[in-house]
Design an enzyme around this catalytic site. Structure first.
Site, PDB file in Angstrom:
ATOM      1  N   LYS A  69       0.843  -1.199   0.000  1.00 37.99           N
ATOM      2  CA  LYS A  69       0.000   0.000   0.000  1.00 37.99           C
ATOM      3  C   LYS A  69       0.879   1.250   0.000  1.00 37.99           C
ATOM      4  CE  LYS A  69      -3.920   1.843   2.715  1.00 37.99           C
ATOM      5  NZ  LYS A  69      -4.716   1.646   3.950  1.00 37.99           N
ATOM      6  N   SER A 144      -9.658   1.506   2.791  1.00 35.37           N
ATOM      7  CA  SER A 144      -8.761   2.263   1.956  1.00 35.37           C
ATOM      8  C   SER A 144      -7.703   1.417   1.239  1.00 35.37           C
ATOM      9  CB  SER A 144      -8.048   3.349   2.774  1.00 35.37           C
ATOM     10  OG  SER A 144      -7.263   2.770   3.789  1.00 35.37           O
ATOM     11  N   SER A 168     -10.102  -0.791   6.952  1.00 38.81           N
ATOM     12  CA  SER A 168      -9.346  -0.563   5.711  1.00 38.81           C
ATOM     13  C   SER A 168      -8.574  -1.762   5.177  1.00 38.81           C
ATOM     14  CB  SER A 168      -8.385   0.616   5.876  1.00 38.81           C
ATOM     15  OG  SER A 168      -9.071   1.821   5.647  1.00 38.81           O
TER      16      SER A 168
END
Lengths: 464, 103
Positions: A69, A144, A168
């Site tokens: 990420k 996310s 997330s």
């Protein structure tokens, strides 16, 4: 083809010389070249990642490509947190989780798209465009950590890393039909992770199988002298809980009668019967209503965001504050307001007290039950564009996760249903007391092996 | 139950100034609506009984986590590294915007 291997399979094939790094990286590269333009999964891909991989054969992770990420600071590799504020930011240091990953022989294949600053549950707040759900491109991947979940679902990596503040990791894992493990708060270091809400941020693995999550967690967990909130607790070998089964375990099924969840519950309650067949006892049990978690999380998160994002001044790195997107502006300003003189008691302190009530409620439930289980998300992946004009989109989608995140508990989301018409998945969320990732791994693995909802496990079975 | 305060445009501008976030007139209006939506949602907490409940500021229960204060050269930036991402530097310093006006 080799890109569809699980982490366990890839490591084993490399070590047994049944697969070369060259072929593995070629397969991943082909997959990325073929899909990234459409899906928008990677923002940055490392240069020649396979070059370093070959020398890593004797390490535990054997040089496999991992999608990361874009909020983990990666040494000399652009890190944007999907915001143009950090468009040109090349970290001069490495986050602890990435240091550990590399030490174990993992290779950062590239950096994945996310909601800007991890604010959201859709990737639609990314300032580099949304990611599409590889299972059905008319839908969102969730967020996310949506890019990491999509990278796993589309076999554009062997495994991935994400971060979770309240949903997330687990929510995008559920929406993309993959496994997402959110460790106990303090299990994995936050050092070098672009800070969002410091009192709940938790890095963790997003993988193809539960066993892969256990393998990856083994190598990224542990205390860190650069993050004083990491616990001094020892890290067991989490893979020893694979294949243990659930015989004799007590499972609490929560949120069964929650309003608005009826359609999901109809599917979900059938899946809960699997555990009874495997020898566990399943009891429907009342938990504190998760709806207050939305408000507690909103207040705590906005408050911590307004403080954490105060550092972006465009002087030492990055661009100035005019580059913040709508969502970040909204959150920073709301936090500024709720923490300001005269309002802090009404909002922030009240929220922190309700947070205590959730923690006490979980403590009480865990006196009787080993784990608690509920759906991960109130529904399937939403269509693209769904966040338009919805200021509370993420909070509502993460309704079933916020309370446990605020309490610091470990949890895992695993696929537990796939709609034959839309191809989209539902996730099952399993939570346990602080520091008991072993339990969530054990229970999730038992379910995964006993059912056919996991894409990669099903393929494995078909071969046998 | 306390009522959710109405947020004026003037307040929105004041908060934007405090947070050092430049906003346009259109954004001001959008933010006003978003603020009201969010504040209406979180007003729900006022119905929870929190008398005699202690707040939770952190969940690990850890206290006084200390380490030796040892200089670690490997974890230090050189001046060049520290300045590597800065847009504007001068003689090895960061250049910052003027905040005190000359009279």
């Amino acid at each position: 083809m080799h890109n569809t291997l699980t982490l366990k399979q890839a490591i084993s094939k490399l070590k047994n010389k049944e697969l070369t790094h060259k072929d593995l990286y070629q397969a991943v590269s082909d997959s990325v070249q073929g899909k990234n333009k459409k899906l928008n999964v990677y923002l940055t891909v490392s240069k020649n990642p396979e070059k370093q991989a070959e020398e890593l054969l004797d390490t535990p992770l054997a040089g496999v490509p991992i999608a990361v990420k874009d909020n983990f600071c990666t040494l000399n590799l652009r890190t944007t947190a999907s915001s143009t504020v950090l468009d040109n930011f090349i970290p001069q240091f490495e986050s602890t989780v990435i240091t550990k990953l590399k030490k174990a022989g993992g290779v950062v294949y590239g950096k994945t798209n996310m909601d800007a600053w991890a604010h959201g549950s859709s990737t639609e707040t990314s300032q580099y465009g949304r990611t599409l759900n590889p299972r059905n491109i008319d839908h969102l991947p969730g967020g996310s950590s949506g890019g990491s979940a999509a990278a796993v679902a589309a076999d554009m990596c062997i495994a991935a890393l994400g971060t979770e503040t309240a949903g997330s990791i687990r929510q995008p894992a559920a929406w993309c039909g993959v496994v997402g493990l959110k460790p106990t708060y303090g299990r994995c270091s936050r050092y070098g992770v672009v800070a969002m809400a410091s009192s709940t941020d938790s890095p963790g693995p997003i993988t193809k199988t539960v066993e892969d999550a256990a393998i990856l967690l083994n190598h990224i967990a542990g205390p860190d002298k650069y993050d004083a909130t990491t616990g001094p607790h020892g890290v067991p070998d989490f893979t020893q809980y694979i294949g243990k089964g659930v015989k004799g375990l007590k499972i609490g099924y929560i949120y069964k009668d929650l309003k608005g969840l009826e359609a999901v519950t109809k599917i979900f309650e059938k899946e809960m019967k699997v555990f009874e067949k495997l020898g566990a006892t399943v009891t429907v049990v009342d938990a504190m209503n998760p709806r207050y978690g939305i408000s507690v999380y909103t207040i705590v998160q906005r408050g911590e965001v307004s403080s954490n994002l105060g550092r972006y001044d465009g002087i030492r790195y990055g661009n100035d504050r005019s580059h913040f997107g709508d969502e970040a502006k909204r959150r920073i300003m709301l936090g500024t307001y709720t923490l300001s003189k005269g309002y802090a008691d009404q909002y922030y302190n009240t929220a922190q007290k309700v947070r205590t009530l959730y923690i006490k409620n979980y403590e009480e439930l865990f006196k009787t039950y080993d784990v608690l289980i509920a759906p991960t998300s109130p529904g399937f992946a939403k269509k693209i564009g769904a966040t338009q004009g919805a200021a509370m989109f993420g909070e509502l989608e993460d309704l079933l996760l916020e309370a446990s995140s605020l309490s610091g508990l470990p949890g895992i989301s695993i696929p537990c249903y796939q709609d034959p018409k839309t191809n989209l998945f539902l996730g099952m969320n399993i939570i346990a007391p602080m520091w008991r990732e072993d339990l969530v791994i054990q229970v999730a693995d038992a379910y995964e092996q006993a059912t056919n909802w996991n894409t990669w496990r099903t393929k494995e079975k078909a071969k046998k | 139950m306390k009522k959710t305060p109405n947020i004026t445009k003037k307040q929105i501008q004041h908060i934007a100034n405090l947070a050092n976030i430049p906003i346009t007139q259109t954004e001001q209006k959008k933010l006003q609506t978003a603020f009201e939506e969010t504040l209406n949602t979180i007003a729900e907490l006022q119905s929870v009984d929190i008398s005699n409940v202690e707040p939770t500021h952190q969940v690990t229960g850890l206290t006084n986590i200390l380490r030796e204060d040892i200089v670690n050269i490997d974890n230090m930036f050189t001046q060049k590294q520290a300045l590597a991402n800065a847009k504007q530097t001068h003689n090895g310093y960061f250049v910052v915007p003027r905040i005190i006006e000359e009279k």
